[in-house]
Design an enzyme around this catalytic site. Sequence first.
Site: not given
Length: 365
Positions: A141, A191, A223, A247, A251
Amino acid sequence: MLLRLTILPGDGIGAEVTEQAVLVLQAVADVFGHQLELQQKLIGGAALAAANDPLPADTIQACLSSSAVLLGAVGSPAFDHYPRQQRPEAGLLRLRRELGAYANLRPAVCFPSLITSSPLRAELIRGTDIMIVRELLGGLYFGEPRSISGEAGARVAINTMTYDEPSVERIARVAFDLGMKRRRRVLSVDKANVLECSRLWREVVTRCSKDYPVVQLSHMYVDSAAMSLVQHPRDFDVVLTENMFGDILSDQAGGVVGSLGLLASASIGGKVWLYEPVHGSAPDIAGKGIANPLGAILSAAMLLRHSFQLENEAACIENAVNETLNQGFRTADLARGTDKTVSTSAMGHQVVETVKKAALKERLA
Ligand code: IPM
Ligand code: MG
C-alpha cells in the site's frame, strides 16, 4: 465524560450507516450520562467533489484535535479514472498515515441468530470468534518505488512490498497482547516460501513470541490460511498479518460469518484512533436505504471500548445488536429464504430502542 469525535461519513453507503451509528452513540451517551461533541468533515469522493482533495487540511485538523474518529466509507466510481492521488481511497490511506494508525483490528464473530446467514454449515460456523490484526501502514500500500511508465502497449507497472523490523515488531506485539486477553492463540499469516518480506516477518514475529510464552504461535502461508478459514473458521483466534493479506482475509471473514456488512474495525496505535466498518462504500446500493448499519454501529462500540475505556457502554451496544438480531431484524444482506427485511434506519432504530430498554431495565433492577 466528554466524547469529542470527528465524524467522516465519506462516500456511498458511508453516510447512511454513519448516521445510524451516531444515533446509537447518542442514545448510549444519554443513558450513561456522557456528552457527545461531534464535528462532521469531508473525506474521499465527497471531499474531492467539494474541495478537489480527498483529505482536505481541515479534515486532518479536526481529526487530530478530537479524541476519536468515526468513518463511514470512501470510494466512488465517479473517480475511477482519476490518477491514484486523486482517488477517494488516497484520502483514507493518507488519513491512516497522518494518524499513525498502524494496527487494524477486525473482529469477525458469528452471532448465534445469524448461523443460517453464513454460507457455511451450522456445525462449522457456530462459535466462530476471530480477531484479525492487520498491519495498516506498510507493505504494498505504501512501498516505494511505485509507478506506471513506458510507451503505450509496453508499459510497466511497479509496486513495492517493504517491511522493516520495527514495524513488524510493533504489530506483532499488538497481536500477542490481544492474544493474552483472548484464547491465547496467534496465527501469523505470510508467504514466507516466496517473499523476503514474509521471511523477515516470520523471523521477527517468532522472536517477539518469546516474550509471550503462554501464547501459542503458529504460522501459515496465506493461500493455505484462506482455505482453512472456510474449512475450520472456529480454529482461528488472533490472526496476525500484513496489510494486503489482511485486506483480503478480512473480507473473506465477513463472508464466512454471514455478511461483510457486520464487520467493524479499529485502526489504532497512533495519535488519534480511527473506527470504520470494513464494508466500504458499496455504490451499487448507496442511497437506497438498504445498507446494513451494524458494521458502523459495532465500530462505534469499538470506539467507546478502545478510545475511552467505556467497556460497559461498548458491551451495551454489542448486546443491543445481538438482541436486535435475535428478534429477527435483518437487512437485505443478512436475509435468507423468506426472512423479512428492514431498512438501514429501521435496523438502527431497533438498536437504539434496545439500548434504551436495557438501560431502563437496569435502573428498575
Ligand atoms: C479496507 C478497504 C481499504 C483498504 C480501501 C478502501 C483503500 O478495502 O479498509 O479494507 O484496502 O484498506
Ligand atoms: Mg478491504
